[in-house]
Write a protein that holds these residues in place. Structure first.
Motif, PDB file in Angstrom:
ATOM      1  N   LEU A 195      11.855  -0.941  -4.445  1.00 48.08           N
ATOM      2  CA  LEU A 195      11.389  -1.718  -5.588  1.00 48.08           C
ATOM      3  C   LEU A 195      12.470  -1.629  -6.654  1.00 48.08           C
ATOM      4  CD1 LEU A 195       7.610  -0.769  -5.895  1.00 48.08           C
ATOM      5  CD2 LEU A 195       8.560  -2.988  -5.263  1.00 48.08           C
ATOM      6  N   TYR A 196      12.955  -2.788  -7.082  1.00 54.58           N
ATOM      7  CA  TYR A 196      14.042  -2.870  -8.036  1.00 54.58           C
ATOM      8  C   TYR A 196      13.573  -3.540  -9.319  1.00 54.58           C
ATOM      9  CZ  TYR A 196      17.558  -1.660  -4.509  1.00 54.58           C
ATOM     10  OH  TYR A 196      18.318  -1.014  -3.568  1.00 54.58           O
ATOM     11  N   ILE A 197      14.112  -3.079 -10.441  1.00 52.80           N
ATOM     12  CA  ILE A 197      13.824  -3.662 -11.748  1.00 52.80           C
ATOM     13  C   ILE A 197      14.962  -4.643 -12.074  1.00 52.80           C
ATOM     14  CG2 ILE A 197      13.550  -3.200 -14.209  1.00 52.80           C
ATOM     15  CD1 ILE A 197      12.713  -0.322 -13.393  1.00 52.80           C
ATOM     16  N   PRO A 198      14.630  -5.920 -12.355  1.00 49.34           N
ATOM     17  CA  PRO A 198      15.696  -6.842 -12.778  1.00 49.34           C
ATOM     18  C   PRO A 198      16.232  -6.414 -14.135  1.00 49.34           C
ATOM     19  CG  PRO A 198      13.572  -7.996 -12.581  1.00 49.34           C
ATOM     20  CD  PRO A 198      13.330  -6.544 -12.302  1.00 49.34           C
ATOM     21  N   LEU A 199      17.558  -6.394 -14.274  1.00 49.71           N
ATOM     22  CA  LEU A 199      18.168  -5.979 -15.543  1.00 49.71           C
ATOM     23  C   LEU A 199      18.275  -7.144 -16.519  1.00 49.71           C
ATOM     24  CD1 LEU A 199      20.916  -3.572 -14.189  1.00 49.71           C
ATOM     25  CD2 LEU A 199      18.668  -3.000 -15.119  1.00 49.71           C
ATOM     26  N   ASP A 200      18.281  -8.381 -16.001  1.00 46.55           N
ATOM     27  CA  ASP A 200      18.281  -9.554 -16.871  1.00 46.55           C
ATOM     28  C   ASP A 200      16.858  -9.770 -17.383  1.00 46.55           C
ATOM     29  OD1 ASP A 200      20.978 -10.063 -16.437  1.00 46.55           O
ATOM     30  OD2 ASP A 200      20.568 -11.302 -14.672  1.00 46.55           O
ATOM     31  N   SER A 215       0.842  -1.211   0.000  1.00 43.73           N
ATOM     32  CA  SER A 215       0.000   0.000   0.000  1.00 43.73           C
ATOM     33  C   SER A 215       0.868   1.248   0.000  1.00 43.73           C
ATOM     34  CB  SER A 215      -0.926   0.015   1.218  1.00 43.73           C
ATOM     35  OG  SER A 215      -1.797  -1.088   1.172  1.00 43.73           O
ATOM     36  N   VAL A 216       1.956   1.213   0.771  1.00 41.91           N
ATOM     37  CA  VAL A 216       2.894   2.346   0.787  1.00 41.91           C
ATOM     38  C   VAL A 216       3.561   2.459  -0.582  1.00 41.91           C
ATOM     39  CG1 VAL A 216       4.978   3.294   1.850  1.00 41.91           C
ATOM     40  CG2 VAL A 216       3.277   2.124   3.277  1.00 41.91           C
ATOM     41  N   ALA A 217       3.967   1.319  -1.153  1.00 45.56           N
ATOM     42  CA  ALA A 217       4.595   1.329  -2.481  1.00 45.56           C
ATOM     43  C   ALA A 217       3.642   1.910  -3.523  1.00 45.56           C
ATOM     44  CB  ALA A 217       5.027  -0.084  -2.870  1.00 45.56           C
ATOM     45  N   ASP A 218       2.343   1.573  -3.406  1.00 45.48           N
ATOM     46  CA  ASP A 218       1.332   2.125  -4.324  1.00 45.48           C
ATOM     47  C   ASP A 218       1.371   3.655  -4.323  1.00 45.48           C
ATOM     48  OD1 ASP A 218       0.011  -0.096  -5.455  1.00 45.48           O
ATOM     49  OD2 ASP A 218      -1.254  -0.347  -3.678  1.00 45.48           O
ATOM     50  N   VAL A 219       1.364   4.231  -3.129  1.00 43.14           N
ATOM     51  CA  VAL A 219       1.331   5.697  -2.987  1.00 43.14           C
ATOM     52  C   VAL A 219       2.597   6.319  -3.574  1.00 43.14           C
ATOM     53  CG1 VAL A 219       1.316   7.585  -1.314  1.00 43.14           C
ATOM     54  CG2 VAL A 219      -0.204   5.622  -0.985  1.00 43.14           C
ATOM     55  N   VAL A 220       3.753   5.723  -3.261  1.00 37.91           N
ATOM     56  CA  VAL A 220       5.028   6.259  -3.759  1.00 37.91           C
ATOM     57  C   VAL A 220       5.073   6.190  -5.284  1.00 37.91           C
ATOM     58  CG1 VAL A 220       7.531   5.896  -3.780  1.00 37.91           C
ATOM     59  CG2 VAL A 220       6.271   5.726  -1.630  1.00 37.91           C
ATOM     60  N   VAL A 238      12.336   2.827  -6.939  1.00 38.96           N
ATOM     61  CA  VAL A 238      11.973   3.745  -5.859  1.00 38.96           C
ATOM     62  C   VAL A 238      12.324   3.090  -4.525  1.00 38.96           C
ATOM     63  CG1 VAL A 238      10.048   4.880  -7.065  1.00 38.96           C
ATOM     64  CG2 VAL A 238       9.589   2.871  -5.673  1.00 38.96           C
ATOM     65  N   SER A 239      12.612   3.929  -3.546  1.00 40.16           N
ATOM     66  CA  SER A 239      12.756   3.429  -2.178  1.00 40.16           C
ATOM     67  C   SER A 239      11.768   4.201  -1.314  1.00 40.16           C
ATOM     68  CB  SER A 239      14.188   3.587  -1.673  1.00 40.16           C
ATOM     69  OG  SER A 239      14.558   4.940  -1.634  1.00 40.16           O
ATOM     70  N   PHE A 240      11.365   3.584  -0.199  1.00 40.03           N
ATOM     71  CA  PHE A 240      10.347   4.183   0.653  1.00 40.03           C
ATOM     72  C   PHE A 240      10.418   3.563   2.042  1.00 40.03           C
ATOM     73  CE2 PHE A 240       8.629   0.615  -1.646  1.00 40.03           C
ATOM     74  CZ  PHE A 240       7.955  -0.121  -0.675  1.00 40.03           C
ATOM     75  N   MET A 241       9.830   4.264   2.987  1.00 33.77           N
ATOM     76  CA  MET A 241       9.748   3.780   4.360  1.00 33.77           C
ATOM     77  C   MET A 241       8.362   3.178   4.591  1.00 33.77           C
ATOM     78  SD  MET A 241      12.698   4.397   5.725  1.00 33.77           S
ATOM     79  CE  MET A 241      12.403   4.148   7.483  1.00 33.77           C
ATOM     80  N   GLN A 277       2.530   6.147  -7.353  1.00 33.98           N
ATOM     81  CA  GLN A 277       1.552   7.082  -7.927  1.00 33.98           C
ATOM     82  C   GLN A 277       2.141   8.481  -8.068  1.00 33.98           C
ATOM     83  OE1 GLN A 277      -1.976   6.713  -5.505  1.00 33.98           O
ATOM     84  NE2 GLN A 277      -2.363   4.622  -6.215  1.00 33.98           N
ATOM     85  N   GLU A 278       3.057   8.840  -7.178  1.00 31.66           N
ATOM     86  CA  GLU A 278       3.726  10.139  -7.279  1.00 31.66           C
ATOM     87  C   GLU A 278       4.558  10.243  -8.556  1.00 31.66           C
ATOM     88  OE1 GLU A 278       5.999  10.482  -3.671  1.00 31.66           O
ATOM     89  OE2 GLU A 278       4.197  10.578  -2.418  1.00 31.66           O
ATOM     90  N   HIS A 279       4.914   9.076  -9.133  1.00 31.34           N
ATOM     91  CA  HIS A 279       5.715   9.027 -10.369  1.00 31.34           C
ATOM     92  C   HIS A 279       4.850   8.615 -11.563  1.00 31.34           C
ATOM     93  CE1 HIS A 279       9.521   9.424  -8.158  1.00 31.34           C
ATOM     94  NE2 HIS A 279       8.970   8.639  -7.246  1.00 31.34           N
ATOM     95  N   ASP A 280       3.517   8.699 -11.402  1.00 32.92           N
ATOM     96  CA  ASP A 280       2.571   8.281 -12.446  1.00 32.92           C
ATOM     97  C   ASP A 280       2.749   6.817 -12.843  1.00 32.92           C
ATOM     98  OD1 ASP A 280       1.311  10.788 -12.592  1.00 32.92           O
ATOM     99  OD2 ASP A 280       2.859  11.529 -13.955  1.00 32.92           O
ATOM    100  N   LEU A 281       3.056   5.985 -11.858  1.00 26.45           N
ATOM    101  CA  LEU A 281       3.218   4.549 -12.069  1.00 26.45           C
ATOM    102  C   LEU A 281       2.199   3.804 -11.210  1.00 26.45           C
ATOM    103  CD1 LEU A 281       7.111   4.403 -11.865  1.00 26.45           C
ATOM    104  CD2 LEU A 281       5.722   4.341 -13.937  1.00 26.45           C
ATOM    105  N   THR A 282       1.887   2.575 -11.610  1.00 28.84           N
ATOM    106  CA  THR A 282       0.928   1.757 -10.877  1.00 28.84           C
ATOM    107  C   THR A 282       1.540   0.406 -10.558  1.00 28.84           C
ATOM    108  OG1 THR A 282      -0.870   2.815 -12.097  1.00 28.84           O
ATOM    109  CG2 THR A 282      -1.397   0.771 -10.959  1.00 28.84           C
ATOM    110  N   LEU A 283       1.444  -0.012  -9.294  1.00 30.18           N
ATOM    111  CA  LEU A 283       1.914  -1.330  -8.881  1.00 30.18           C
ATOM    112  C   LEU A 283       0.817  -2.341  -9.169  1.00 30.18           C
ATOM    113  CD1 LEU A 283       4.193  -2.929  -7.445  1.00 30.18           C
ATOM    114  CD2 LEU A 283       2.954  -2.540  -5.302  1.00 30.18           C
ATOM    115  N   VAL A 284       1.177  -3.412  -9.878  1.00 31.66           N
ATOM    116  CA  VAL A 284       0.205  -4.450 -10.233  1.00 31.66           C
ATOM    117  C   VAL A 284       0.589  -5.736  -9.506  1.00 31.66           C
ATOM    118  CG1 VAL A 284      -0.865  -5.727 -12.133  1.00 31.66           C
ATOM    119  CG2 VAL A 284      -0.069  -3.386 -12.509  1.00 31.66           C
ATOM    120  N   ARG A 285      -0.354  -6.267  -8.744  1.00 38.32           N
ATOM    121  CA  ARG A 285      -0.146  -7.526  -8.017  1.00 38.32           C
ATOM    122  C   ARG A 285      -0.578  -8.663  -8.937  1.00 38.32           C
ATOM    123  NH1 ARG A 285      -1.316  -3.255  -5.152  1.00 38.32           N
ATOM    124  NH2 ARG A 285      -0.823  -3.014  -2.970  1.00 38.32           N
ATOM    125  N   SER A 286       0.315  -9.048  -9.825  1.00 35.47           N
ATOM    126  CA  SER A 286      -0.024 -10.005 -10.873  1.00 35.47           C
ATOM    127  C   SER A 286       0.557 -11.382 -10.566  1.00 35.47           C
ATOM    128  CB  SER A 286       0.490  -9.486 -12.218  1.00 35.47           C
ATOM    129  OG  SER A 286       1.829  -9.094 -12.108  1.00 35.47           O
TER     130      SER A 286
END
Length: 182
Positions: A138-143, A77-82, A127-130, A84-93
């Protein structure tokens, strides 16, 4: 009751497939390869949205991958808010968390300049957050992030567990053979 439309759709030249995991969660993927084995068609897929991994960040320690996570976890939920500040959406897929929205492409020159061979080089911090009193990232895998699915008519079912252990080496061998034929 109307029947569902086929799961496979076209997006430019690369078809997309909705893959479903054992829990019923879905993930929209690009169809990269189709490999026939044992009378079934197995698909090698890549997510349409950007896969991300959640890490717990600690001072003086390497980031720790959070492997098991409930979709209703307060951290998300915290990641969702962070995001959204970057116009991104977290998807629980299915398979992985993904982020939808416009991401900046990593600069290949910056990635090559980093030295060493630890895990931090295979991921890029998005992004990083408390959350509570702990820091997360949240990290993006480069592979490349691949998903293996069995095609069942127009549906794609994620290959997991014993079936994955059985077909994965054969799929890799088939892909290696296709690559050497090119």
């Amino acid at each position: 009751m109307a029947s569902d439309p086929p799961a496979m759709t076209g997006s430019g030249d690369v078809p997309t497939v909705q893959v479903r995991d054992g829990s019923g969660r879905q993930l929209l993927c690009f169809l990269e390869q189709l490999i026939p084995l044992d009378g079934h068609d197995y698909a090698l897929l890549t997510p349409v949205d950007t896969p991300v991994c959640l890490f717990r960040l600690r001072e003086d320690d390497d980031p720790e991958l959070v492997e098991t996570l409930d979709a209703t976890e307060p951290i998300l939920s915290v990641a969702d808010v962070v995001l959204q500040e970057h116009d991104l959406t977290l998807v629980r897929s299915a398979v992985t968390l993904t982020v939808s929205g416009e991401l900046e492409e990593p600069d290949p020159d910056e990635l090559e300049d980093e030295e060493g061979d630890d895990d931090s080089e295979t991921y890029e911090l998005l992004v990083s957050f408390m959350a509570g009193d702990e820091e997360y990232g949240l990290y993006i895998p480069l592979d490349p992030f691949f998903v293996v699915a069995r095609m069942d008519g127009a549906d794609a079912v994620m290959v997991e567990g014993e079936e994955f252990e059985r077909v994965q080496p054969r799929i890799e061998a088939e892909l290696d053979e296709r690559e050497s034929d090119d």
